[in-house]
Enzyme design. Structure first.
Site, mmCIF file in Angstrom:
data_model
loop_
_atom_site.group_PDB
_atom_site.id
_atom_site.type_symbol
_atom_site.label_atom_id
_atom_site.label_comp_id
_atom_site.label_asym_id
_atom_site.label_seq_id
_atom_site.Cartn_x
_atom_site.Cartn_y
_atom_site.Cartn_z
ATOM 1 N N TYR A 1 0.849 -1.202 0.000
ATOM 2 C CA TYR A 1 0.000 0.000 0.000
ATOM 3 C C TYR A 1 0.876 1.240 0.000
ATOM 4 O O TYR A 1 2.070 1.157 0.318
ATOM 5 C CB TYR A 1 -1.017 0.005 1.160
ATOM 6 C CG TYR A 1 -0.488 -0.328 2.537
ATOM 7 C CD1 TYR A 1 0.183 0.613 3.298
ATOM 8 C CD2 TYR A 1 -0.704 -1.587 3.089
ATOM 9 C CE1 TYR A 1 0.631 0.310 4.566
ATOM 10 C CE2 TYR A 1 -0.250 -1.905 4.363
ATOM 11 C CZ TYR A 1 0.415 -0.955 5.097
ATOM 12 O OH TYR A 1 0.865 -1.246 6.357
ATOM 13 N N HIS B 1 6.084 -0.709 1.247
ATOM 14 C CA HIS B 1 5.976 0.317 0.204
ATOM 15 C C HIS B 1 6.985 0.076 -0.906
ATOM 16 O O HIS B 1 8.054 -0.465 -0.666
ATOM 17 C CB HIS B 1 6.243 1.712 0.780
ATOM 18 C CG HIS B 1 5.470 1.980 2.017
ATOM 19 N ND1 HIS B 1 4.119 1.794 2.089
ATOM 20 C CD2 HIS B 1 5.858 2.416 3.235
ATOM 21 C CE1 HIS B 1 3.708 2.103 3.304
ATOM 22 N NE2 HIS B 1 4.736 2.480 4.017
#
Ligand code: C5P
Length: 334
Positions: free
Chosen positions: A260, A310
């Site tokens: 995400y 990430h």
């Protein structure tokens, strides 16, 4: 009264006026002259060149000039949650619940109802117009801010958006002093000033329960790690990052890269949607390739890039592309 005497009085009065005016001007700008210089120089040039959908020289939302941007940017999705837009599609709800899967989530709509009894239910910042030039500084936590001397430039923006642990005390010259918005999630929370807006990024239903609790009874002390049970923040200035917007950022802007988006990237997209001009500070590595935080000495910590969830490189490349296309301005520091 004789003529020479009258002339003397007039000259004296004129002198008095000049002295009073210059003293006022001097003491006003002395607080931090550069702040006023940056602010007014940029305002002046902005209104001089203003044309399109906002009153800045160039507006983020001028879509027709770039197909890549127009393909990704969706103005109809509001970045901040209200009672009305809190109703999530099944697909969005499933995706959002998967982020930090909860074993026994509470009833989402019940929690939202309770939430908006504690914080305001308002549509904010959706007031773009040809008369508005809202300038924003998005301040990431990169060590490249160290020694940058960006403080005055950052402070001259209308909105100054910081995130997570971001301290200012002791780093004023490089990062500035003002914070209008502070973006955080329960596990990265910190106390705020009464004038600062808290923007909560919820990753799970428990995060919404946590903000209710942290502003009231203080009963929630643990999520997947210990968290602050109470937080100093102005309840009337708390806002929630919309899960629908969160998914839009992940899919449209990151095309599914990473698990995400990072706080920084989510904050950047928030700014692109609510500001007319976006200046970006504290993103990316420093000049030696280190990815540490500006308040940390340990340049080997790789604080941001190696979190595992990430895709730091992909995010940074999209950020650079936005800068290349003059949608944002990047200040790369040192
Ligand atoms: O580490 P933290 O998530 O608190 O930092 C906030 C944001 O600042 C990150 O999400 C990232 O976007 C940006 N950052 C960066 N380079 C670093 C440290 C942080 O781009 N070295």
């Amino acid at each position: 009264m004789s003529k020479p005497n009258r002339r003397k009085i007039r000259t004296f009065a004129l002198l008095l006026c000049i002295i009073t005016f210059t003293t006022f001007l001097f003491s006003y700008t002395l607080r931090d002259p550069s702040v006023y210089f940056f602010k007014y120089a940029s305002r002046l040039s902005d209104s001089f060149f203003a044309k399109g959908p906002c009153a800045c020289r160039q507006c983020v939302t001028e879509l027709e000039d770039d197909p890549w941007f127009a393909e990704r940017f969706n103005q109809s999705i509001h970045p901040l949650m209200t009672r009305e837009n809190s109703v999530l599609s099944d697909e969005t709800f499933k995706w959002w619940q998967w982020l930090q899967s909860e074993r026994h989530p509470a009833n989402f709509s019940g929690v939202v109802e309770e939430l908006f009894r504690v914080i305001p239910d308002e549509v904010l910042y959706m007031d773009a117009s040809p008369e508005r030039c809202r300038t924003c500084a998005v301040v990431g936590n990169s060590g490249n801010l160290m020694g940058s001397k960006y403080g005055s430039l950052i402070d001259s923006s209308d909105f100054i958006i910081r995130m997570n642990q971001a301290p200012t005390a002791g780093f004023e010259e490089d990062v500035g002093t003002r914070t209008t918005h502070h973006v955080m999630y329960p596990e990265s929370a910190k106390d705020l000033d009464i004038n600062t807006s808290l923007v909560l990024i919820p990753f799970k239903t428990l995060d919404l329960q946590w903000i209710i609790s942290a502003l009231t009874t203080g009963t929630i002390k643990h999520t997947y790690v210990p968290v602050m049970s109470q937080i100093k923040a102005n309840k009337d200035k708390v806002m929630i990052y919309s899960p629908t917007f969160f998914k839009y950022v992940y899919e449209s802007w990151l095309e599914g890269h990473g698990r995400y988006p990072s706080t920084g990237f989510l904050t950047l997209l928030l700014a692109i949607h609510i500001c007319d001009k976006v200046n970006v500070f504290g993103f990316g590595a420093d000049q030696y390739g280190n990815w540490h935080h500006y308040w940390e000495d340990n340049t080997l910590s790789g604080a941001f890039r190696h979190t595992g969830v990430h895709d730091g490189d992909y995010e940074y490349n999209v950020t650079l592309l936005l800068a290349d296309k003059h949608k944002i301005q990047m200040f790369k520091g040192r």
